[in-house]
Structures are given as C-alpha cells and as structure tokens.
Motif scaffolding. Sequence first.
Motif, PDB file in Angstrom:
ATOM      1  N   GLN A  67       0.814  -1.221   0.000  1.00 26.58           N
ATOM      2  CA  GLN A  67       0.000   0.000   0.000  1.00 26.58           C
ATOM      3  C   GLN A  67       0.848   1.273   0.000  1.00 26.58           C
ATOM      4  O   GLN A  67       0.635   2.197   0.761  1.00 26.58           O
ATOM      5  CB  GLN A  67      -0.958  -0.007   1.192  1.00 26.58           C
ATOM      6  CG  GLN A  67      -1.893  -1.182   1.160  1.00 26.58           C
ATOM      7  CD  GLN A  67      -2.822  -1.237   2.351  1.00 26.58           C
ATOM      8  OE1 GLN A  67      -2.648  -0.524   3.329  1.00 26.58           O
ATOM      9  NE2 GLN A  67      -3.822  -2.090   2.264  1.00 26.58           N
ATOM     10  N   ASN A  70      -0.863   4.698  -0.476  1.00 24.58           N
ATOM     11  CA  ASN A  70      -1.355   5.324   0.758  1.00 24.58           C
ATOM     12  C   ASN A  70      -0.226   6.022   1.506  1.00 24.58           C
ATOM     13  O   ASN A  70      -0.408   7.118   2.031  1.00 24.58           O
ATOM     14  CB  ASN A  70      -2.015   4.289   1.674  1.00 24.58           C
ATOM     15  CG  ASN A  70      -3.358   3.845   1.155  1.00 24.58           C
ATOM     16  OD1 ASN A  70      -3.976   4.518   0.333  1.00 24.58           O
ATOM     17  ND2 ASN A  70      -3.805   2.691   1.610  1.00 24.58           N
ATOM     18  N   GLU A  71       0.931   5.402   1.562  1.00 27.61           N
ATOM     19  CA  GLU A  71       2.073   6.012   2.251  1.00 27.61           C
ATOM     20  C   GLU A  71       2.458   7.333   1.590  1.00 27.61           C
ATOM     21  O   GLU A  71       2.695   8.335   2.270  1.00 27.61           O
ATOM     22  CB  GLU A  71       3.270   5.040   2.252  1.00 27.61           C
ATOM     23  CG  GLU A  71       4.469   5.535   3.013  1.00 27.61           C
ATOM     24  CD  GLU A  71       4.249   5.639   4.520  1.00 27.61           C
ATOM     25  OE1 GLU A  71       5.014   6.392   5.150  1.00 27.61           O
ATOM     26  OE2 GLU A  71       3.339   4.985   5.067  1.00 27.61           O
ATOM     27  N   ARG A  73       0.504   9.273  -0.269  1.00 33.36           N
ATOM     28  CA  ARG A  73      -0.567  10.252  -0.017  1.00 33.36           C
ATOM     29  C   ARG A  73      -0.468  10.840   1.392  1.00 33.36           C
ATOM     30  O   ARG A  73      -0.634  12.037   1.587  1.00 33.36           O
ATOM     31  CB  ARG A  73      -1.941   9.604  -0.223  1.00 33.36           C
ATOM     32  CG  ARG A  73      -2.422   9.644  -1.658  1.00 33.36           C
ATOM     33  CD  ARG A  73      -3.873   9.201  -1.774  1.00 33.36           C
ATOM     34  NE  ARG A  73      -4.028   7.770  -1.669  1.00 33.36           N
ATOM     35  CZ  ARG A  73      -3.789   6.905  -2.647  1.00 33.36           C
ATOM     36  NH1 ARG A  73      -3.391   7.327  -3.823  1.00 33.36           N
ATOM     37  NH2 ARG A  73      -3.964   5.620  -2.471  1.00 33.36           N
ATOM     38  N   GLN A  74      -0.190  10.002   2.371  1.00 33.76           N
ATOM     39  CA  GLN A  74      -0.135  10.454   3.763  1.00 33.76           C
ATOM     40  C   GLN A  74       1.096  11.301   4.050  1.00 33.76           C
ATOM     41  O   GLN A  74       1.051  12.204   4.885  1.00 33.76           O
ATOM     42  CB  GLN A  74      -0.155   9.249   4.714  1.00 33.76           C
ATOM     43  CG  GLN A  74      -1.471   8.517   4.718  1.00 33.76           C
ATOM     44  CD  GLN A  74      -1.376   7.191   5.471  1.00 33.76           C
ATOM     45  OE1 GLN A  74      -0.366   6.868   6.088  1.00 33.76           O
ATOM     46  NE2 GLN A  74      -2.446   6.406   5.411  1.00 33.76           N
ATOM     47  N   ASP A 122      -2.913   2.380  -8.130  1.00 32.17           N
ATOM     48  CA  ASP A 122      -3.066   3.256  -6.968  1.00 32.17           C
ATOM     49  C   ASP A 122      -1.754   3.989  -6.666  1.00 32.17           C
ATOM     50  O   ASP A 122      -1.759   5.173  -6.341  1.00 32.17           O
ATOM     51  CB  ASP A 122      -3.524   2.457  -5.750  1.00 32.17           C
ATOM     52  CG  ASP A 122      -3.763   3.349  -4.547  1.00 32.17           C
ATOM     53  OD1 ASP A 122      -4.623   4.260  -4.647  1.00 32.17           O
ATOM     54  OD2 ASP A 122      -3.077   3.174  -3.526  1.00 32.17           O
ATOM     55  N   ALA A 126      -1.290   8.016  -6.735  1.00 30.99           N
ATOM     56  CA  ALA A 126      -0.730   8.754  -5.591  1.00 30.99           C
ATOM     57  C   ALA A 126       0.463   9.598  -6.029  1.00 30.99           C
ATOM     58  O   ALA A 126       0.601  10.747  -5.596  1.00 30.99           O
ATOM     59  CB  ALA A 126      -0.313   7.784  -4.492  1.00 30.99           C
TER      60      ALA A 126
END
Length: 186
Positions: A67, A70-71, A73-74, A122, A126
């Motif tokens: 993922q 997600n990393e 994006r965060q 994804d 990102a």
Amino acid sequence: MILITGGARSGKSHLAERIANQKAATCEGKVLYIATSLATDDEMSRRIEQHKLTRPAQWRTHEGYRQLGNEIRQQSAFFAVVVLECITTMLTNLIFDWAGDNDPDYLDYLALERWLEPQIDDLLKACAGSQSEIIIVTNELGCGIVPEYPLARHFLDIAGRVNQKLAQQANEVHLVVSGIDVKIKG
C-alpha cells in the motif's frame, strides 16, 4: 515523477540519492526514503545496513512494500522529495505474499497480475497527485535471456509491464549503465 532504471549494481541508487539531495537542497525540504527490501537472511540484512549508511542521516526511512500509494498520499505534504527503492523488490515481495506456499509452477499468473494491477495503479495515482518530487528506482530486466523457470519468466513479464506504466507516467526517465546516467525521457 522521475523513474530511474538499469541493471543490478549499475548505480541507480546512487543517482536517485544524488537527485534527491539536489531537489531537497533547492527547496530546503525533507526527504522520505521508502525501502521495499526485506531482511530475509544475514546477507540481505548486511546489504540493507550498507544502503542505510549511504543515505543522509536526516532522511526519514519507511520500510515496507504494501500500500505504498497510501504512504505517499499520507506523507507527501511533509516531504519535498520521496524516493521509492525499488519497484522490482516491491513486486517480488507482493508476489510472494500472494503466492504463499503454493508451487510456483502451478500459479495462476493471470490472476496474480490482475491482483497486482490495482495496487500499481493506486501507486501511480498517488504519485500523480503528490506535492512531493517522486523518484522511483526499478530494475531493467529485459536485457538478458528468457529465464528457464515459469516464475522467473512471469516475473520478467510483470515487471516489464509495470516499468512501462511507470515510464509512461514519468516526466523523466533515466537509464543507468555502468554508473553512467543516460536520460531517455524528459
């Protein structure tokens, strides 16, 4: 996004680190280094430790391969530069997660690639939406002979298609050969 590709021990990591330092210096920004390797044995543990020693101490390191979209994006709001090292290692780890203890000669590689595709998409999404400069390192695997074993052949196919997607989206693509950087896009 900058993609850096080349063979094993070609100097890809050195180039990625140099570009990251240059980009961060121009904006006084921080660097996030995403390391996808796993310490599966003593030799790999030593390699990981050696890699850590080459990076500046002030860089933050995230160790993981799942993922990563997600990393990014965060974390992108906190870092001027994100280095993802390396896509082929990430793919290897994800493939072994998916395959489990199953015999590689009998895996459904089409199903595997369908499982990997949304994760790669994804990650690309990102990267495209990130405020950070993203530098991705990958191995160029298509310059050798076709491997004898099904797992290696399918890995070569999957990694080649993933690298093509990355290169298509990248603003710059660098090929590193024997320590020499050849910019092939951008």
